[in-house]
Scaffold this motif. Structure first.
Motif, PDB file in Angstrom:
ATOM      1  N   LYS A  45      40.429  41.455  42.185  1.00 43.32           N
ATOM      2  CA  LYS A  45      40.231  42.527  43.123  1.00 43.32           C
ATOM      3  C   LYS A  45      41.424  43.461  43.001  1.00 43.32           C
ATOM      4  N   GLY A  46      42.717  42.848  43.120  1.00 46.46           N
ATOM      5  CA  GLY A  46      43.628  43.727  42.959  1.00 46.46           C
ATOM      6  C   GLY A  46      43.756  44.746  41.830  1.00 46.46           C
ATOM      7  N   ILE A  47      43.376  44.179  40.525  1.00 43.43           N
ATOM      8  CA  ILE A  47      43.294  44.809  39.313  1.00 43.43           C
ATOM      9  C   ILE A  47      42.200  46.002  39.334  1.00 43.43           C
ATOM     10  N   VAL A  48      41.113  45.388  39.761  1.00 39.61           N
ATOM     11  CA  VAL A  48      39.798  46.285  39.865  1.00 39.61           C
ATOM     12  C   VAL A  48      40.302  47.576  40.831  1.00 39.61           C
ATOM     13  N   ASP A  49      40.696  47.573  42.163  1.00 38.65           N
ATOM     14  CA  ASP A  49      41.188  48.423  42.875  1.00 38.65           C
ATOM     15  C   ASP A  49      41.923  49.311  42.320  1.00 38.65           C
ATOM     16  N   LYS A  50      42.883  49.063  41.647  1.00 38.61           N
ATOM     17  CA  LYS A  50      43.973  49.700  41.131  1.00 38.61           C
ATOM     18  C   LYS A  50      43.752  50.435  39.909  1.00 38.61           C
ATOM     19  N   ILE A  67      43.372  41.850  29.222  1.00 37.61           N
ATOM     20  CA  ILE A  67      42.139  42.320  29.500  1.00 37.61           C
ATOM     21  C   ILE A  67      42.122  43.964  29.313  1.00 37.61           C
ATOM     22  N   ARG A  68      41.304  44.406  28.482  1.00 38.32           N
ATOM     23  CA  ARG A  68      41.184  45.728  27.892  1.00 38.32           C
ATOM     24  C   ARG A  68      40.123  46.527  28.513  1.00 38.32           C
ATOM     25  N   PHE A  69      40.447  47.755  29.486  1.00 43.59           N
ATOM     26  CA  PHE A  69      39.413  48.312  29.953  1.00 43.59           C
ATOM     27  C   PHE A  69      39.147  49.707  29.381  1.00 43.59           C
ATOM     28  N   LYS A  70      38.059  50.027  29.138  1.00 44.38           N
ATOM     29  CA  LYS A  70      37.667  51.559  28.605  1.00 44.38           C
ATOM     30  C   LYS A  70      37.134  52.121  29.945  1.00 44.38           C
ATOM     31  N   LEU A  71      37.993  53.064  30.500  1.00 44.71           N
ATOM     32  CA  LEU A  71      37.803  53.681  31.977  1.00 44.71           C
ATOM     33  C   LEU A  71      37.291  55.122  31.689  1.00 44.71           C
ATOM     34  N   HIS A  72      36.388  55.552  32.819  1.00 45.40           N
ATOM     35  CA  HIS A  72      35.968  56.926  32.565  1.00 45.40           C
ATOM     36  C   HIS A  72      37.038  58.001  32.736  1.00 45.40           C
ATOM     37  N   ASP A  73      37.918  57.591  33.548  1.00 47.79           N
ATOM     38  CA  ASP A  73      39.147  58.466  33.813  1.00 47.79           C
ATOM     39  C   ASP A  73      40.293  57.621  33.958  1.00 47.79           C
ATOM     40  N   ASP A  74      41.412  57.936  32.912  1.00 51.10           N
ATOM     41  CA  ASP A  74      42.436  57.009  33.059  1.00 51.10           C
ATOM     42  C   ASP A  74      43.224  57.554  34.021  1.00 51.10           C
ATOM     43  N   ILE A  75      43.170  58.666  34.344  1.00 49.91           N
ATOM     44  CA  ILE A  75      43.988  59.150  35.462  1.00 49.91           C
ATOM     45  C   ILE A  75      44.022  58.373  36.712  1.00 49.91           C
ATOM     46  N   LYS A  76      42.895  57.762  37.138  1.00 50.48           N
ATOM     47  CA  LYS A  76      42.539  57.289  38.277  1.00 50.48           C
ATOM     48  C   LYS A  76      43.149  55.704  38.362  1.00 50.48           C
ATOM     49  N   ALA A  77      43.655  55.178  37.433  1.00 55.87           N
ATOM     50  CA  ALA A  77      44.256  54.057  37.122  1.00 55.87           C
ATOM     51  C   ALA A  77      45.619  54.153  37.616  1.00 55.87           C
ATOM     52  N   ASP A  78      46.199  53.284  38.509  1.00 57.12           N
ATOM     53  CA  ASP A  78      47.570  53.530  38.960  1.00 57.12           C
ATOM     54  C   ASP A  78      48.425  52.420  38.188  1.00 57.12           C
ATOM     55  N   GLN A  79      48.998  52.835  37.079  1.00 58.25           N
ATOM     56  CA  GLN A  79      49.575  51.826  36.225  1.00 58.25           C
ATOM     57  C   GLN A  79      50.998  51.320  36.768  1.00 58.25           C
ATOM     58  N   GLU A  80      51.691  51.860  37.438  1.00 62.74           N
ATOM     59  CA  GLU A  80      52.730  51.616  38.172  1.00 62.74           C
ATOM     60  C   GLU A  80      52.561  50.656  39.211  1.00 62.74           C
ATOM     61  N   ALA A  81      51.490  50.605  40.048  1.00 64.27           N
ATOM     62  CA  ALA A  81      51.087  49.751  41.069  1.00 64.27           C
ATOM     63  C   ALA A  81      50.724  48.499  40.286  1.00 64.27           C
ATOM     64  N   VAL A 132      50.978  40.219  36.738  1.00 65.25           N
ATOM     65  CA  VAL A 132      50.669  41.224  35.532  1.00 65.25           C
ATOM     66  C   VAL A 132      52.075  41.613  35.029  1.00 65.25           C
ATOM     67  N   PRO A 133      52.112  41.216  33.818  1.00 66.72           N
ATOM     68  CA  PRO A 133      53.789  41.315  33.256  1.00 66.72           C
ATOM     69  C   PRO A 133      53.957  42.994  32.609  1.00 66.72           C
ATOM     70  N   LYS A 134      52.717  43.447  32.458  1.00 67.87           N
ATOM     71  CA  LYS A 134      52.858  44.763  31.719  1.00 67.87           C
ATOM     72  C   LYS A 134      51.434  45.324  31.727  1.00 67.87           C
ATOM     73  N   VAL A 135      51.534  46.780  31.638  1.00 73.01           N
ATOM     74  CA  VAL A 135      50.239  47.441  31.701  1.00 73.01           C
ATOM     75  C   VAL A 135      50.514  48.853  30.921  1.00 73.01           C
ATOM     76  N   PHE A 136      49.628  49.123  30.004  1.00 76.36           N
ATOM     77  CA  PHE A 136      49.922  50.336  29.065  1.00 76.36           C
ATOM     78  C   PHE A 136      48.543  50.678  28.605  1.00 76.36           C
ATOM     79  N   ILE A 137      48.333  52.181  28.241  1.00 80.61           N
ATOM     80  CA  ILE A 137      47.229  52.824  27.413  1.00 80.61           C
ATOM     81  C   ILE A 137      47.646  52.740  26.056  1.00 80.61           C
TER      82      ILE A 137
END
Length: 476
Positions: free
Chosen positions: A10-15, A32-46, A53-58
């Motif tokens: 739930k936290g991943i989906v929200d962020k 988990i690999r997400f193709k998003l409509h708008d990458d800017i809406k994703a809060d990578q830092e959070a 979640v050890p790491k997040v990147f695009i």
């Protein structure tokens, strides 16, 4: 079903911007690999600060959330929240992609190659293991190469490689969003026993006396069928547009088989075979003249490619060499020792550390790394602390150098960890198996000693705290 990861999902989906921001998603072994409509809406830092979640990147136009070995369980919970997201209409996909930044050519190529080869890895791995078993039976003189038992088991092991074009036709068609069954039939035309007989007879073949069909055997090939499906996809779409719906079901396949069958045997297939022969020449030259270079490069630098998500584009090189030459010497050996190096470094830090959290992460991620999955070790410990990463890279380079100098061959594909050593049994000999064991021993020794020395140098009596680890990770 356990709801252990419901909160994390739930936290991943929200962020990442909520359900409405997700266009499609899938998972690999650790991400988990997400193709998003708008990458800017994703809060990578959070996202990066979330527990679990050890790491997040695009990368490659996709938001990649590193989870670990339990990624399938987390993905299942995410899927419950999001619902099915894999199937999108072509129109919706076109609309959502408008205005987006175009992917780099390398990202597009890497994504395409990875997408068509990844689904068939289990089949290749299983076939390779059958061949390894057969080699053991021969080495221990339980069967002779002239026995019927040898012939049958060898046939079972060869089936995947013999009909590899049909498997690739299916996955390539899926990637290109065209009918995979029609593509598989076209591949079947190229692999048909009748065509094989004509090739073996070496008598020139002409269709209607005017169209020459080049005598090329396509069983076990890779490049020809990929080129064929690349041409078939737009032709099929065109036929579906112009043929009336009332007769489309029978007319489109018939016309497509006739067109693509002739094109495959006369132009596209021979062209692909020529490209494949060039690749075979390159592979052979590398194996003979600079056999040390590919394993040294992969052993020393592969883990860096994993960190930035660039490694998937290289994996098919080993598969292609395996299909073309019956063994892989440019990808598998180097990747195996690279993973062993990172796993060893993480494990040593975990065993030496006095901090309970570092000890837990280091030991568990280290064991996972030795089994072939290094993301938990890389993102959880080695990258934040830096020196274990360096120690693992150096150890992998030494192990890769030995594997390259001794021309170590792999005869199957699969996870590149300690269990993968059996994939080096083949060609009716144990030579390569012993060589990879020595390469692994060298990697473990160098990585462990260097990690121990650097641990004493950098850790001393204090442990790297969490804020410092995060800062170092951002620096890297």
């Amino acid at each position: 079903m356990s709801k252990k990861y419901e909160g994390l999902a739930k936290g991943i989906v929200d962020k990442i911007g909520g359900i409405e921001n997700i266009e499609s998603m899938h998972h690999c072994q650790t991400r988990i690999r997400f193709k998003l409509h708008d990458d800017i809406k994703a809060d990578q830092e959070a996202l990066s600060q979330m527990e679990g979640v050890p790491k997040v990147f695009i990368k490659g136009g996709m938001l990649q959330v590193v989870i670990g070995m339990h990624v399938a369980e987390v993905y299942e919970e995410v899927e419950k929240i999001v619902g099915p997201k894999e199937n999108q209409s072509e129109n919706a996909e076109r609309i959502h992609s408008e205005g987006k930044e175009k992917k780099k050519a390398f990202d597009v190529l890497a994504d395409f190659v990875s997408s068509i080869f990844s689904p068939i890895v289990p089949a290749l791995a299983g076939a390779g293991m059958v061949k390894a078993l057969l080699a053991l039976l021969v080495v221990f003189k339980l069967v002779q190469t002239t026995d019927q038992s040898y012939v049958i088991i060898n046939m079972i092991g060869d089936a995947t490689f013999a009909f590899l074009p049909m498997l690739l036709a299916f996955t390539t068609a899926q990637k290109l969003k065209t009918n995979p069954f029609l593509a598989t039939v076209v591949a079947g035309i190229m692999c048909h026993a009748t065509w094989g007989g004509l090739v073996a007879a070496k008598v020139p073949v002409n269709l209607f006396g005017i169209i020459p069909l080049f005598l090329v055997r396509y069983t076990g090939s890779v490049i020809p069928i990929v080129l064929v499906v690349l041409v078939q996809a737009p032709i099929e779409r065109f036929l579906n547009r112009v043929v009336p719906k009332a007769i489309r079901l029978v007319i489109v396949p018939m016309v497509l088989f006739l067109i693509m069958g002739v094109l495959a045997l006369s132009i596209i297939g021979p062209l692909g075979d020529y490209v494949g022969n060039i690749m075979t020449v390159i592979f052979t030259w590398l194996s003979i003249n600079v056999s040390w270079a590919p394993p040294l490069f992969m052993g020393g630098l592969y883990s860096l490619l994993v960190i930035f998500g660039l490694h998937h584009g290289l994996a098919p090189l080993g598969t292609m060499q395996l299909a073309q030459m019956g063994y892989d010497a440019i990808f598998g050996p180097g990747v195996l020792v690279a993973n062993i190096g990172q796993g060893t470094a993480s494990l040593v830090v975990g065993l030496l550390s006095k901090d309970s959290k570092t000890k837990q992460i280091g030991t568990s991620a280290g064991i996972t790394g030795l089994m072939g999955i290094t993301e938990p070790a890389l993102y959880g410990l080695n990258v934040p602390k830096k020196y274990p990463l360096i120690a693992g890279l150096v150890g992998g380079a030494f192990g890769g150098l030995f594997a390259g100098v001794t021309q170590t061959h792999r005869f199957a594909t699969g996870s590149s960890g300690l269990p993968a050593a059996v994939m080096y049994i083949g060609d009716n000999t144990m030579r390569y198996f012993y060589q990879i064991l020595i390469a692994i021993a060298i990697t473990i020794s160098v990585s462990a000693i260097l990690t121990f020395v650097l641990f004493k140098r950098f850790e001393k009596d204090t442990e790297l705290n969490a804020p410092a680890a995060t800062e170092l990770l951002q620096d890297v």
